[in-house]
Design a protein around this motif. Sequence first.
Motif, PDB file in Angstrom:
ATOM      1  N   UNK A   1     -21.261 -56.147  97.459  1.00 20.39           N
ATOM      2  CA  UNK A   1     -21.335 -56.294  95.997  1.00 20.39           C
ATOM      3  C   UNK A   1     -22.543 -55.533  95.479  1.00 20.39           C
ATOM      4  N   UNK A   2     -22.291 -54.363  94.896  1.00 20.90           N
ATOM      5  CA  UNK A   2     -23.368 -53.604  94.248  1.00 20.90           C
ATOM      6  C   UNK A   2     -23.127 -53.616  92.740  1.00 20.90           C
ATOM      7  N   UNK A   3     -23.924 -52.869  92.000  1.00 18.61           N
ATOM      8  CA  UNK A   3     -23.821 -52.865  90.539  1.00 18.61           C
ATOM      9  C   UNK A   3     -22.455 -52.400  90.073  1.00 18.61           C
ATOM     10  N   UNK A   4     -21.932 -51.353  90.696  1.00 20.01           N
ATOM     11  CA  UNK A   4     -20.625 -50.834  90.293  1.00 20.01           C
ATOM     12  C   UNK A   4     -19.514 -51.837  90.562  1.00 20.01           C
ATOM     13  N   UNK A   5     -19.544 -52.460  91.716  1.00 21.30           N
ATOM     14  CA  UNK A   5     -18.516 -53.446  92.055  1.00 21.30           C
ATOM     15  C   UNK A   5     -18.596 -54.641  91.116  1.00 21.30           C
ATOM     16  N   UNK A   6     -19.790 -55.091  90.809  1.00 26.27           N
ATOM     17  CA  UNK A   6     -19.944 -56.219  89.878  1.00 26.27           C
ATOM     18  C   UNK A   6     -19.317 -55.895  88.528  1.00 26.27           C
ATOM     19  N   UNK A   7     -19.539 -54.678  88.033  1.00 31.98           N
ATOM     20  CA  UNK A   7     -19.021 -54.293  86.722  1.00 31.98           C
ATOM     21  C   UNK A   7     -17.490 -54.215  86.733  1.00 31.98           C
ATOM     22  N   UNK A   8     -16.919 -53.634  87.772  1.00 29.94           N
ATOM     23  CA  UNK A   8     -15.462 -53.542  87.863  1.00 29.94           C
ATOM     24  C   UNK A   8     -14.851 -54.936  87.931  1.00 29.94           C
ATOM     25  N   UNK A   9     -15.409 -55.798  88.755  1.00 29.60           N
ATOM     26  CA  UNK A   9     -14.887 -57.164  88.866  1.00 29.60           C
ATOM     27  C   UNK A   9     -14.993 -57.898  87.533  1.00 29.60           C
ATOM     28  N   UNK A  10     -16.099 -57.734  86.840  1.00 25.26           N
ATOM     29  CA  UNK A  10     -16.291 -58.429  85.561  1.00 25.26           C
ATOM     30  C   UNK A  10     -15.221 -58.018  84.558  1.00 25.26           C
TER      31      UNK A  10
ATOM     32  N   UNK B   1     -23.001 -60.626  84.606  1.00 27.92           N
ATOM     33  CA  UNK B   1     -24.208 -61.354  84.218  1.00 27.92           C
ATOM     34  C   UNK B   1     -25.446 -60.518  84.547  1.00 27.92           C
ATOM     35  N   UNK B   2     -26.546 -60.740  83.834  1.00 27.04           N
ATOM     36  CA  UNK B   2     -27.763 -59.953  84.110  1.00 27.04           C
ATOM     37  C   UNK B   2     -28.215 -60.017  85.564  1.00 27.04           C
ATOM     38  N   UNK B   3     -27.994 -61.148  86.218  1.00 32.24           N
ATOM     39  CA  UNK B   3     -28.356 -61.299  87.628  1.00 32.24           C
ATOM     40  C   UNK B   3     -27.136 -61.748  88.419  1.00 32.24           C
ATOM     41  N   UNK B   4     -27.083 -61.355  89.676  1.00 28.03           N
ATOM     42  CA  UNK B   4     -25.959 -61.710  90.536  1.00 28.03           C
ATOM     43  C   UNK B   4     -25.858 -63.231  90.670  1.00 28.03           C
TER      44      UNK B   4
ATOM     45  N   UNK C   1     -20.178 -63.671  93.785  1.00 34.51           N
ATOM     46  CA  UNK C   1     -20.004 -63.492  95.222  1.00 34.51           C
ATOM     47  C   UNK C   1     -18.724 -64.170  95.706  1.00 34.51           C
ATOM     48  N   UNK C   2     -18.428 -65.344  95.177  1.00 35.08           N
ATOM     49  CA  UNK C   2     -17.196 -66.046  95.549  1.00 35.08           C
ATOM     50  C   UNK C   2     -15.967 -65.262  95.110  1.00 35.08           C
ATOM     51  N   UNK C   3     -16.020 -64.687  93.912  1.00 35.07           N
ATOM     52  CA  UNK C   3     -14.898 -63.893  93.419  1.00 35.07           C
ATOM     53  C   UNK C   3     -14.697 -62.658  94.290  1.00 35.07           C
TER      54      UNK C   3
ATOM     55  N   UNK D   1     -29.447 -58.471 101.637  1.00 36.04           N
ATOM     56  CA  UNK D   1     -28.070 -58.914 101.834  1.00 36.04           C
ATOM     57  C   UNK D   1     -27.067 -57.801 101.555  1.00 36.04           C
ATOM     58  N   UNK D   2     -27.268 -57.080 100.432  1.00 35.92           N
ATOM     59  CA  UNK D   2     -26.330 -56.011 100.111  1.00 35.92           C
ATOM     60  C   UNK D   2     -26.341 -54.925 101.176  1.00 35.92           C
TER      61      UNK D   2
END
Length: 303
Positions: free
Chosen positions: A133-142, A152-155, A160-162, A115-116
């Motif tokens: 949504x990769x690891x870097x994007x997840x961290x910035x959004x968080x 979170x440890x897993x996507x 994804x909604x955010x 998917x990514x």
Amino acid sequence: MLHARLSDWFDDAARDLPWRLPSRTPWGVLVSEFMLQQTPVSRVLPVWEDWMSRWPTPADLAAEPAGEALRHWGRLGYPRRAVRLHAAATAVVVRHGGQVPGSHDELLALPGVGTYTAAAVAAFAFGRRETVVDTNIRRVHARLVDGAALPAPSLTAAEMNRAATLLPDDAGSSVRWNAAVMELGALVCTARTPACEQCPVLDLCAWVAAGRPAPTYVPRGQSWAGTDRQVRGAIMHVLRHADAPVPRPLIHDRPVDLAFGAPAALEKLHALNAPPEQLERALAGLLTDGLAEETPNGVQLPA
């Protein structure tokens, strides 16, 4: 404000990477996305450049044995990616006339494309509006939105909604947003030592506003020394440098036969002092995964 600031910052801070240049090709972007999975840019750059020089189109790679993809994958790690990329190139030739498809669904149907990767190639190669949504994007959004030190440890579906909610409506702006957030996570909002003083949206960050709370869990790194993964990697190194099938006894025994063209690689393998059962287990795994094949004369990369 958030989108404009990050776009302006990206203008000045973005790394000059070849798969971002106007001269990039969809194939070059696809190759970069395979290689960048769990691998830093600094290690990918020389291998990517070698691949694009050697195989500038999917048809060029598909015409070679899968073993050549493995040979030139070098020490990027996770060599199954090389086999899957070779399979993806073959599928592009067979199904799409040698042209990397541009739709998310067609990309997702290629071997090794998840998917990514489908979203990233559709966005960065074809300018489509996709939620990347990769690891870097997840961290910035968080940090920026949720005020959490780490995602979170897993996507999760909520992430994804955010990400979809934050994505600009305009296709061009959405591509730039994805790239800018990804770059911010890679260069500034890093996992262990974020350079908050360099962040263009510092005053908008929920994590900073909350006092930079500690993570709720400690990410576990993967061990390497002494593991089957290390031994597998060392055996693959031997096979990549050998100019003939490598007899099984040579993998186990210290005397190095120069005729195989891989004396340094064999020395490194033997220096691990791996027990015989671990060597056999690692080799069996490589054979099962299709990363090596056994011939009457020994073990080699797949033909």
